[in-house]
Scaffold this active site. Structure first.
Site, short mmCIF file in Angstrom:
data_model
loop_
_atom_site.label_atom_id
_atom_site.label_comp_id
_atom_site.label_asym_id
_atom_site.label_seq_id
_atom_site.Cartn_x
_atom_site.Cartn_y
_atom_site.Cartn_z
N HIS A 114 -1.73 0.89 -9.78
CA HIS A 114 -2.44 -0.03 -8.87
C HIS A 114 -3.21 -1.10 -9.67
O HIS A 114 -4.42 -1.28 -9.49
CB HIS A 114 -3.41 0.75 -7.95
CG HIS A 114 -3.74 0.00 -6.68
ND1 HIS A 114 -3.84 0.61 -5.45
CD2 HIS A 114 -3.99 -1.31 -6.47
CE1 HIS A 114 -4.16 -0.31 -4.53
NE2 HIS A 114 -4.25 -1.47 -5.13
N ARG A 125 0.85 -1.19 0.00
CA ARG A 125 0.00 0.00 0.00
C ARG A 125 0.89 1.24 0.00
O ARG A 125 1.96 1.25 0.65
CB ARG A 125 -0.89 0.03 1.24
CG ARG A 125 -2.05 -0.95 1.19
CD ARG A 125 -3.12 -0.51 0.19
NE ARG A 125 -4.30 -1.34 0.23
CZ ARG A 125 -4.61 -2.26 -0.68
NH1 ARG A 125 -3.80 -2.49 -1.70
NH2 ARG A 125 -5.72 -2.94 -0.59
C1 GLV Z 1 -6.11 -4.26 -4.23
O1 GLV Z 1 -5.23 -3.54 -3.89
C2 GLV Z 1 -6.85 -5.11 -3.35
O2 GLV Z 1 -6.84 -4.89 -2.11
O3 GLV Z 1 -7.48 -6.05 -3.84
#
Ligand code: GLV
Length: 309
Positions: free
Chosen positions: A272, A224
């Site tokens: 992401h 993260r």
């Molecule tokens: C993506 O980052 C998730 O938590 O699936």
């Protein structure tokens, strides 16, 4: 009729709905904002639950995160006894294995350096090492970390993993707890972060941690964004303590235009996308958890609120 409410991407929600219609006809599957009678909502799968969840759905029995992480949940706003379940499903695991394997191979075979050389028209071979001579370390030994390590071990890399509590992964040197973190870092030439975001991991990837890595190590950040201290990363890259960084998560997201990370020649960014929940396999896993719940069996991915994941 009890309902299962889905509050996340609606296009994927329709794929969940197909699986539920086939396998759980006794449940009324609904996609937000079509919530029906709030008193019928027994189960909720959400990326971000509604803020008034406790008062709005008085009969809620289970809350599922539609993703692997639960750091986007405000635990304090959730009924204290409500079980929370993370997404542990084969599709998300496969996606992460692909992304990290690709990143590690890129770094191992010096692709970023060759791209820079190509831009200068430079034909200059760098020393080639075998996978067995490359020490890779994965922070986080949950389902994602373990699957990634198995794949990297299968390619012949010299693999280690670190986690808060003791784990065993075949063929992988496992380190545990704060006391063993620096020994793990000292042997990680390519460091992969797959930790959940908790108060303990916020800002963990900082100057102190980078100092413990071998000089010239590379970072693959798929945890993260808030785990990484960006200023410390830039300093470490500029001093040569780190050689490359591949970041799939940043803080903030999206990363604003013109941000120093976009422009840094030794940073590669993806938005992401390392891995995403796959609707069909996710719905199967959720249905299995509903069955487990009804049978009083342990749930797959049950969150420990004290631990934060
Ligand atoms: C993506 O980052 C998730 O938590 O699936």
């Amino acid at each position: 009729m009890p309902s299962f409410l889905y509050k996340s991407d609606p296009v994927r929600g329709r794929q969940w709905a197909e699986v539920f219609q086939r396998q759980a006809a006794a449940l009324d599957f609904r996609i937000w904002p079509d919530i029906g009678d709030p008193a019928d909502v027994h189960y909720l799968a959400a990326w971000e639950p509604p803020p008034d969840i406790a008062t709005r759905f008085p009969n809620l029995k289970l809350l599922f995160s539609s993703g692997a992480g639960v750091d986007q949940f405000n635990f304090a706003a959730l009924p204290p006894e409500l079980p929370i379940v993370r997404m542990v499903e084969p599709g998300i695991i496969r996606g992460m294995v692909e992304y990290v394997t690709h990143a590690v191979l890129e770094l191992h075979r010096d692709r970023p350096a060759y791209r820079r050389q190509q831009a200068e028209g430079l034909w200059r071979p760098l020393p080639v090492r075998t996978a067995g001579e490359r020490r890779v370390g994965v922070l986080g030994l949950g389902s994602l970390g373990q699957a990634v390590l198995q794949a990297l071990h299968g390619l012949g890399f010299d693999c280690a993993g670190w986690s808060r509590s003791r784990h065993t992964v075949p063929g992988v040197s496992c380190f545990a707890g704060a006391d063993e973190l620096s020994a793990f870092l000292a042997r990680s030439e390519i460091l992969v972060c797959l930790l959940p975001l908790t108060e303990a991991t916020r800002g963990l990837l900082d100057a102190t941690l980078f100092q413990h890595l071998p000089r010239g190590a590379a970072l693959v950040q798929v945890g993260r964004g808030a785990q990484l201290v960006i200023a410390d990363l830039l300093t470490a890259l500029d001093s040569g303590q780190l050689s490359e960084a591949m970041l799939d998560v940043t803080d903030p997201e999206p990363l604003p235009p013109g941000h120093a990370l976009w422009l840094h020649p030794r940073v590669q960014i993806t938005p992401h996308i390392a891995s995403m929940t796959q609707p069909h396999s996710a719905a199967e896993v959720v249905l299995d958890n509903l069955r487990r719940f009804e049978a009083g069996e342990p749930l797959i991915g049950l969150v420990d609120r004290m631990r934060g994941y």
